[in-house]
Design an enzyme around this catalytic site. Structure first.
Site, PDB file in Angstrom:
ATOM      1  N   HIS A  79       0.791  -1.222   0.000  1.00 42.46           N
ATOM      2  CA  HIS A  79       0.000   0.000   0.000  1.00 42.46           C
ATOM      3  C   HIS A  79       0.827   1.278   0.000  1.00 42.46           C
ATOM      4  O   HIS A  79       0.297   2.355  -0.240  1.00 42.46           O
ATOM      5  CB  HIS A  79      -0.912   0.034   1.232  1.00 42.46           C
ATOM      6  CG  HIS A  79      -0.177   0.350   2.507  1.00 42.46           C
ATOM      7  ND1 HIS A  79       0.559  -0.600   3.184  1.00 42.46           N
ATOM      8  CD2 HIS A  79      -0.046   1.501   3.212  1.00 42.46           C
ATOM      9  CE1 HIS A  79       1.093  -0.046   4.262  1.00 42.46           C
ATOM     10  NE2 HIS A  79       0.754   1.232   4.300  1.00 42.46           N
ATOM     11  N   ARG A  80       2.123   1.212   0.260  1.00 43.38           N
ATOM     12  CA  ARG A  80       2.920   2.430   0.383  1.00 43.38           C
ATOM     13  C   ARG A  80       3.094   3.103  -0.977  1.00 43.38           C
ATOM     14  O   ARG A  80       3.267   2.433  -1.998  1.00 43.38           O
ATOM     15  CB  ARG A  80       4.286   2.133   1.000  1.00 43.38           C
ATOM     16  CG  ARG A  80       4.192   1.738   2.466  1.00 43.38           C
ATOM     17  CD  ARG A  80       5.554   1.636   3.110  1.00 43.38           C
ATOM     18  NE  ARG A  80       5.438   1.248   4.506  1.00 43.38           N
ATOM     19  CZ  ARG A  80       5.292   2.091   5.522  1.00 43.38           C
ATOM     20  NH1 ARG A  80       5.269   3.389   5.289  1.00 43.38           N
ATOM     21  NH2 ARG A  80       5.166   1.656   6.761  1.00 43.38           N
TER      22      ARG A  80
END
Length: 361
Positions: A203-204
């Site tokens: 998700h980063r």
């Protein structure tokens, strides 16, 4: 006192602490949700899983740029502090709300305590690193999860009297919910066989915001799925980018890869408990896998949790190294290491005892 939460990992840290505070008749905790995560599976489901009532106060900040989120939270929480004047503000983790609420409190002279203080990646391109550095500078009390975090703070010139090693409160959540996690049937309902699949979380921004990097990652995951089944709960940010870059359909057609909606704590941990390994760019998952003895491959050049590498099961890796490391793990079972000091499910009790000493002295 106010307990500040904004995103899923915050709630997992607040949960055990809130329950511990409730057991102390001398203390009262008020949960303030800034509203950074507002999707049900990204927040409300976690309250249900952790046995928490809905937040006493919700600032409903919502999404936006780092500046927008930080600024709106600073303004909104500053107004709340003027009305409520709590005796202590407890911030957790490293999201934008952590810094904004600590700053609002510090400017008004309200004592601030930071739970999970002292973590450092030494990578200032990460917004979370900026939040950690500034929050620790502002906080009156710094509750650290591990001994290396103590040393980081001391090197930065922080008075050791402000620092207290309390352990990893994420492990408190895990142990508090273990009976429900083990009784959950999510892994079975998905047809997953214990130790025959990997969990994937990405998700980063550094991982998912670049079309080139995300395409490379998806290609590697598709190749890996031919050797090992993959279970991928897809973060909203990741799904949006997969669709934007034209990768979502391709991923959905991949045999051996299960795409899931974001999961709340109990079902996600049930899947993790039964997995062979984890592939992630998350922070918390590095800690949970270390405690559980599950190999973890973290798709980052650095980590703010280096103890998970030196004392745990975590390894940092680049995308091009992933396939080889997965095969290595599958061929060489890992011996479970001893968890770091105070990763024992009793951190909330230590924090609560320290709060009582601070407020009632």
């Amino acid at each position: 006192m106010h307990l500040i939460g904004a995103a899923r990992p915050n709630f997992m840290k607040i949960g055990p602490l809130f329950h511990a505070i409730k057991q102390n008749p001398l203390l009262k905790g008020v949960i303030v949700h800034t509203g950074q995560h507002y999707d049900r599976n990204m927040s409300r489901g976690f309250f249900e899983d952790l046995g928490l009532q809905q937040p006493h106060i919700n600032l409903n900040i919502g999404s936006g740029t780092h500046a927008e989120q930080t600024g709106r939270t600073l303004m909104s929480y500053g107004e709340l502090l003027l009305k409520e004047n709590p005796r202590l503000v407890v911030v957790v983790g490293d999201v934008n709300a952590t810094l904004a609420c600590a700053l609002a409190a510090a400017k008004l002279g309200v004592p601030v305590a930071h739970l999970e203080a002292g973590l450092r990646s030494y990578d200032r391109t990460m917004p979370e690193e900026i939040n950690r550095l500034l929050t620790d500078t502002l906080a009156d009390r710094l509750w650290t999860p591990s001994e290396d975090a103590d040393q980081n703070l001391i090197k930065e010139g922080i008075d050791p009297a402000r620092i207290k090693l309390v352990g990893n409160i994420m492990i408190d959540s895990l142990e508090m919910m273990r009976p429900k996690i083990e009784a959950d049937r999510t892994a079975k309902s998905l047809g997953l066989k214990p130790r025959e699949y990997a969990v994937v979380t990405l998700h980063r921004p550094a991982t998912v915001d670049s079309g080139q990097k995300l395409s490379q990652m998806i290609r590697i995951l598709r190749e890996l799925s031919e050797r090992l089944e993959l279970v991928f709960p897809v973060h909203p940010r990741t799904k949006k980018n997969l669709e934007e870059f034209g990768l979502w359909r391709e991923l959905g057609r991949t045999t051996g890869l299960k795409l899931l909606e974001p999961l709340s704590y109990i079902p996600f941990m049930n899947i993790l408990f039964n997995s062979r390994l984890a592939i992630t760019d998350s922070g918390g998952l590095q800690e949970e896998t270390t405690y559980l003895g599950i190999p973890c491959l973290t798709m980052r050049p650095n980590t703010e949790r280096p103890i998970t590498v030196t004392r745990g099961t975590n390894r940092l890796c680049k995308a091009e190294e992933l396939t080889g490391l997965v095969h290595e793990i599958l061929e060489n079972p890992l011996k479970k290491p001893d968890p770091p000091k105070f990763w024992d499910g009793k951190t909330a009790q230590r924090v609560t005892a320290d709060i009582e000493r601070m407020l009632l002295k």
